[in-house]
Enzyme design. Sequence first.
Site, mmCIF file in Angstrom:
data_model
loop_
_atom_site.group_PDB
_atom_site.id
_atom_site.type_symbol
_atom_site.label_atom_id
_atom_site.label_comp_id
_atom_site.label_asym_id
_atom_site.label_seq_id
_atom_site.Cartn_x
_atom_site.Cartn_y
_atom_site.Cartn_z
ATOM 1 C CD GLU A 97 -42.539 -28.918 -45.401
ATOM 2 O OE1 GLU A 97 -43.548 -28.246 -45.165
ATOM 3 O OE2 GLU A 97 -41.831 -28.770 -46.400
ATOM 4 C CB CYS A 110 -37.895 -36.499 -47.592
ATOM 5 S SG CYS A 110 -37.009 -34.944 -47.630
ATOM 6 C CB CYS A 117 -33.086 -23.459 -43.077
ATOM 7 S SG CYS A 117 -31.327 -23.731 -43.431
ATOM 8 C CB CYS A 121 -30.330 -22.035 -50.322
ATOM 9 S SG CYS A 121 -29.033 -22.792 -49.332
ATOM 10 C CB CYS A 124 -34.298 -23.302 -50.344
ATOM 11 S SG CYS A 124 -34.920 -24.225 -48.946
ATOM 12 C CB CYS A 337 -37.006 -28.828 -48.826
ATOM 13 S SG CYS A 337 -36.007 -27.402 -48.579
HETATM 14 S S1 SF4 Z 1 -31.555 -25.628 -49.224
HETATM 15 FE FE1 SF4 Z 1 -33.006 -24.684 -47.797
HETATM 16 S S2 SF4 Z 1 -33.066 -26.032 -46.013
HETATM 17 FE FE2 SF4 Z 1 -31.241 -26.576 -47.222
HETATM 18 S S3 SF4 Z 1 -29.576 -25.335 -46.325
HETATM 19 FE FE3 SF4 Z 1 -30.401 -24.112 -47.998
HETATM 20 S S4 SF4 Z 1 -31.991 -22.807 -47.049
HETATM 21 FE FE4 SF4 Z 1 -31.501 -24.449 -45.606
#
Ligand code: SF4
Length: 348
Positions: A97, A110, A117, A121, A124, A337
């Site tokens: 996206e 963006c 990923c 995190c 996220c 995100c």
């Molecule tokens: S914030 Fe989300 S996209 Fe960014 S590094 Fe951490 S897990 Fe990955």
Amino acid sequence: MSEKTIKINLTGLDQSELEKFVAELPEIKFRSRQLFSWIYQKKATDFAQMSDLSLPLRRKLAAVAEIGLLALVEKSISPQSGSTKYLFSLQDGRRIESVYIPEKDRRTLCISSQVGCALGCRFCATGTLGFTRNLSAGEIVDQVLFAERDQMLEITNVVFMGMGEPFMNTDAVLQAAALINHADGLAIGSRHIVISTVGIVPAIERFTAEKHRYKLAVSLHAATDEKRVQIVPIARKYPLAQLMTALHAYYEKSGRRPTIEYALLAGFNDSKADAIALQKLLRSLPCKINLIPYNPAVAGFERPSPERVDAFAAWLAQMPAAVSVRWSQGDDINAACGQLAARTQERQ
Ligand code: SF4
């Protein structure tokens, strides 16, 4: 028995790669410059549009090559802000996206750098998807080409803050950034291209050593290792001491101030003690600080009240760094995100 020709996709190739492609056709070298301009400047989607190439050459190109790597799956426009969220399908069916954010003085896109990923995190939505694969330079730059065509406007700013950690896909991200920045390409100034990392120290060191002129943003989110590892697991590998050393070196060698991103999470990192720890950590680093009141995306984390956000900013007022509060746009279209991809993945 006739074999199906596998076409080469030209989106994402840089000038030297296009020169090699043209030499193998074979055609004169100048054709590579024409192709570069048609793909990145005029944003052509079809060889038939390339009016300064002969008809036989356009047919020859169409037989062996193609342009464009993304198919639009869903587009949501925020009635409040005009932000537009694009959900794209890649050629292998994976989804990514991008978010277009119009503001008074800029038009920002963006963009994503990975499918999912690996860094997980805790707050996220992309982190909850896990990692599937890196995007190619073409899949990255095509997000900008698509948005410019769709909006019928030039994007003025590009931020690598969508799905994925850009510095876990550094080669493709830097190639895409170069195409976005190239004067004969999308021609977006290096100061208007932001690469945002959660703190992959070796990649920051490479970025510094290679003297890239894009802006560097670092998602800090906590000012002590003890707190940071709770929400950013990769901080175990790259503790704050290493990260700060890399950022000081970046400033000293480039003369550029990194931007420190700090997502404010209610009850976790928004107390006066957290603000004092942040001041202490950043006291000697010339930088800019963006406070981002969290856009709720994952259960267990909430946005602080506007009063608490103001108080936190006030507690940082003694710092030499410029501190600004960035309210995220597009809450009504799941613009955090990974949120839209996470939602559609659940639905599938
Ligand atoms: S914030 Fe989300 S996209 Fe960014 S590094 Fe951490 S897990 Fe990955």
